[in-house]
Design a protein around this motif. Structure first.
Motif, PDB file in Angstrom:
ATOM      1  N   HIS A 136       7.443 -18.189 -73.332  1.00  0.00           N
ATOM      2  CA  HIS A 136       6.896 -18.896 -74.596  1.00  0.00           C
ATOM      3  C   HIS A 136       7.001 -18.629 -75.592  1.00  0.00           C
ATOM      4  CE1 HIS A 136       5.873 -14.924 -73.567  1.00  0.00           C
ATOM      5  NE2 HIS A 136       5.569 -14.795 -74.559  1.00  0.00           N
TER       6      HIS A 136
ATOM      7  N   LEU B  15      -3.307  -6.322 -63.982  1.00  0.00           N
ATOM      8  CA  LEU B  15      -3.203  -7.136 -64.658  1.00  0.00           C
ATOM      9  C   LEU B  15      -4.746  -7.395 -65.303  1.00  0.00           C
ATOM     10  CD1 LEU B  15      -2.832 -10.308 -65.098  1.00  0.00           C
ATOM     11  CD2 LEU B  15      -4.055 -10.559 -63.124  1.00  0.00           C
ATOM     12  N   CYS B  20      -6.631 -12.942 -69.441  1.00  0.00           N
ATOM     13  CA  CYS B  20      -5.627 -14.570 -68.781  1.00  0.00           C
ATOM     14  C   CYS B  20      -7.190 -15.237 -69.364  1.00  0.00           C
ATOM     15  CB  CYS B  20      -5.659 -14.094 -67.278  1.00  0.00           C
ATOM     16  SG  CYS B  20      -4.582 -15.773 -66.273  1.00  0.00           S
ATOM     17  N   CYS B  23      -2.607 -19.516 -67.467  1.00  0.00           N
ATOM     18  CA  CYS B  23      -1.013 -20.718 -67.908  1.00  0.00           C
ATOM     19  C   CYS B  23      -0.893 -21.027 -66.564  1.00  0.00           C
ATOM     20  CB  CYS B  23      -0.588 -20.166 -69.258  1.00  0.00           C
ATOM     21  SG  CYS B  23       0.386 -18.692 -68.824  1.00  0.00           S
ATOM     22  N   CYS B  26       2.700 -16.730 -64.643  1.00  0.00           N
ATOM     23  CA  CYS B  26       3.039 -15.549 -63.590  1.00  0.00           C
ATOM     24  C   CYS B  26       2.604 -16.156 -61.808  1.00  0.00           C
ATOM     25  CB  CYS B  26       2.218 -15.176 -63.756  1.00  0.00           C
ATOM     26  SG  CYS B  26       0.725 -15.053 -63.647  1.00  0.00           S
ATOM     27  N   ARG B  41      -7.871 -18.119 -63.566  1.00  0.00           N
ATOM     28  CA  ARG B  41      -7.619 -17.246 -64.030  1.00  0.00           C
ATOM     29  C   ARG B  41      -6.209 -16.256 -63.184  1.00  0.00           C
ATOM     30  NH1 ARG B  41     -11.189 -14.151 -68.198  1.00  0.00           N
ATOM     31  NH2 ARG B  41     -11.939 -15.063 -68.475  1.00  0.00           N
ATOM     32  N   CYS B  56       7.014 -11.421 -65.249  1.00  0.00           N
ATOM     33  CA  CYS B  56       5.346 -12.226 -64.914  1.00  0.00           C
ATOM     34  C   CYS B  56       4.933 -11.274 -66.511  1.00  0.00           C
ATOM     35  CB  CYS B  56       4.598 -11.112 -64.096  1.00  0.00           C
ATOM     36  SG  CYS B  56       4.764  -9.781 -63.211  1.00  0.00           S
ATOM     37  N   ALA B  57       5.820 -10.173 -66.354  1.00  0.00           N
ATOM     38  CA  ALA B  57       5.303  -9.812 -67.761  1.00  0.00           C
ATOM     39  C   ALA B  57       5.392 -10.172 -69.338  1.00  0.00           C
ATOM     40  CB  ALA B  57       5.031  -8.213 -67.819  1.00  0.00           C
ATOM     41  N   ASN B  59       6.387 -13.056 -69.336  1.00  0.00           N
ATOM     42  CA  ASN B  59       6.781 -14.652 -69.434  1.00  0.00           C
ATOM     43  C   ASN B  59       4.685 -14.627 -69.572  1.00  0.00           C
ATOM     44  OD1 ASN B  59       8.825 -16.599 -69.189  1.00  0.00           O
ATOM     45  ND2 ASN B  59       9.607 -15.319 -67.833  1.00  0.00           N
ATOM     46  N   CYS B  60       4.371 -13.885 -69.610  1.00  0.00           N
ATOM     47  CA  CYS B  60       2.703 -13.734 -70.556  1.00  0.00           C
ATOM     48  C   CYS B  60       2.585 -13.841 -71.831  1.00  0.00           C
ATOM     49  CB  CYS B  60       1.960 -12.288 -69.582  1.00  0.00           C
ATOM     50  SG  CYS B  60       0.113 -12.642 -70.032  1.00  0.00           S
ATOM     51  N   GLU B  63       0.370 -11.293 -72.771  1.00  0.00           N
ATOM     52  CA  GLU B  63       0.587  -9.597 -72.572  1.00  0.00           C
ATOM     53  C   GLU B  63      -1.000  -9.244 -71.737  1.00  0.00           C
ATOM     54  OE1 GLU B  63       1.533  -7.536 -76.018  1.00  0.00           O
ATOM     55  OE2 GLU B  63       3.005  -8.908 -76.157  1.00  0.00           O
ATOM     56  N   ILE B  65      -0.615  -8.411 -68.435  1.00  0.00           N
ATOM     57  CA  ILE B  65      -0.111  -8.064 -67.334  1.00  0.00           C
ATOM     58  C   ILE B  65       0.823  -7.270 -68.013  1.00  0.00           C
ATOM     59  CG2 ILE B  65       1.644  -8.635 -65.215  1.00  0.00           C
ATOM     60  CD1 ILE B  65       1.472 -11.172 -65.164  1.00  0.00           C
TER      61      ILE B  65
END
Lengths: 337, 112
Positions: A136, B15, B20, B23, B26, B41, B56-57, B59-60, B63, B65
């Motif tokens: 992102h 999580l 959330c 998107c 994750c 979600r 996952c974290a 690319n969140c 934030e 995760i």
């Protein structure tokens, strides 16, 4: 390298989508641990076929084994390949360490000149780059968006033909027999490399045990010790990886111990030549060694967590040390009977 | 492959569903299919499959995760306990503060 492509930013090397005999031979050597730490190609931009401004751009690591596992699946396509500098480490490990990271991607995107060659603003990254790349952030930093491709290069053709849509199966990291079998020889060689000096040292020390002369003692113990040592290493580095899903227990130390136990019980059907105490010690050592190397296979496996590894090591390592000492103690005690 | 699940109830993954925004990143990046989408979600569907890779974290975008990311490698843990700077493997753990070892000490290898 099969050619060169003249572009507005200069000459871009074109690579073949087919592996040469040399590529295959080098891959085999690396799989067996020879030159594994220095099997790299220069980072930067490469072309497959004759890509233009509309061609897709794939991103990968500068580990030659990664690069070569990608190329054969790109046959007949025109693509850009952006190779990041990961110090010759594969995509997943490099992403975990941050080398295949957002910073490197941004830097390499600029320095390679790829920006200027593309009419679109999309990069395709391997899914396993995820731990290193904050997708992102890329649009803000570069104007490019990131799409995560499949985990395996073999799924790329289907993914690309489906307009960059991956199925759920492509997104799941599996750990099949073929992959475990591919990793096992290296485990075996690394285990032997790390443990042979200790084995030799022990044999030399056992030469001082009572009995015949030093030399005869050393030879006798070397030959006798080779059994539990060899069986333990093989059970931990070959049997455990191959039978991984079928071995009971979740902890790898347990799986390894079970594999060792199976081998030890199997050996009981043969008439063991030594004193019963020595035999017991030897069989215990097989279980201990197999448990230890089984535990080490967590590093090559694709589904173990650091929290889990720490947890299993908290009870497995003390037990392995205790078991090893008891096993060696039995072996030593038998020398006095 | 359902047989290959590691230890139960150990991972540090959490999580915050309130944060959330759906998107699905994750779900896309997780190589173990830990997440699923429920009511728009993300939800942790199979927690014990998590291998704490941290994708996952990372690319969140909101934030939501958190996970203490690391490599599940016994050799790396041993190297750290023994104070070694490099191993036969790519295996070195991050410092407790989370800083990554530089490429000159770790990072080189291909075992995993």
């Amino acid at each position: 390298m099969v050619g060169a492509l003249d572009t507005v930013i200069g000459v871009v090397p074109v690579v073949s989508a087919f592996l040469s005999a040399t590529d295959r031979w080098q891959s085999l050597k690396v799989r067996l641990g020879f030159g594994r730490m220095n099997y790299q190609l220069d980072p930067g931009l490469y072309a497959v076929g004759a890509p233009d401004a509309k061609a897709q751009a794939l991103v990968t690591a500068n580990y030659k084994l990664s690069f070569d596992s990608l190329r054969p699946h790109l046959a007949g396509r025109d693509l850009w390949l952006l190779v990041l500098d990961t110090n010759g480490v594969n995509v997943w490990c490099a992403a975990g360490k941050g080398a295949f990271g957002t910073d490197e991607l941004v830097t390499r995107l600029r320095s390679s000149g790829l920006e200027q060659l593309l009419a679109h603003r999309q990069l395709i990254l391997p899914q396993l780059a995820g731990p290193g790349i904050a997708a992102h952030l890329l649009p803000k930093l570069t104007g490019f968006s990131v799409r995560y491709g499949p985990i395996l290069a073999v799924d790329l053709p289907v993914y690309l033909d489906a307009h960059c849509q991956a199925t759920a199966a492509m997104r799941l990291k599996k750990f099949p027999f073929s992959e475990r079998a591919l990793l096992s020889p290296l485990e075996l060689l690394l285990a032997l490399k790390g443990s042979l000096p200790f084995f030799i040292l022990l044999v030399l020390l056992f030469g001082f045990a009572p009995g015949n002369g030093y030399q005869q003692n050393v030879i006798a113990h070397a030959l006798a010790g080779l059994f539990p040592y060899g069986a333990g290493v093989l059970a931990g580095t070959v049997l455990t990886p191959l039978l991984l899903p079928y071995l009971p227990g979740r902890a790898f130390a347990v799986k390894g111990a079970v594999a060792g136990l199976v081998v030890a019980v199997g050996l009981l059907f043969f008439s063991l030549p030594q004193h019963w105490l020595q035999n017991s010690g030897g069989l215990l050592l097989i279980v201990v060694l197999s448990s230890y190397w089984g535990m080490k296979f967590t590093g090559a496996s694709t589904y173990t967590s650091l929290s889990g590894v720490k947890k299993e090591m908290r009870y497995a390592v003390p037990l392995q040390i205790a078991g090893g000492l008891v096993g060696l103690g039995c072996w030593l005690a038998a020398c006095f009977f | 492959m359902s047989k290959l699940v590691y230890l139960q109830e150990v991972v540090t993954l959490s999580l915050d569903r309130q944060r959330c925004m759906g998107c699905t990143m994750c779900v896309i990046v997780c190589p173990q299919a830990v997440f699923s989408m429920v009511d728009g979600r993300a939800k942790i569907a199979s927690r014990d499959h998590c291998m704490e890779c941290g994708a996952c974290a990372k690319n969140c975008p909101v934030e939501a995760i958190s996970v203490k990311a690391g490599v599940g490698c016994a050799e790396a843990v041993l190297n750290r306990m023994l104070g070694r700077k490099s191993g036969s493997c790519c295996c070195l753990l991050e410092d407790e503060e989370g800083s990554l070892p530089g490429p000159e000490v770790g990072g080189r290898g291909g075992c995993c």
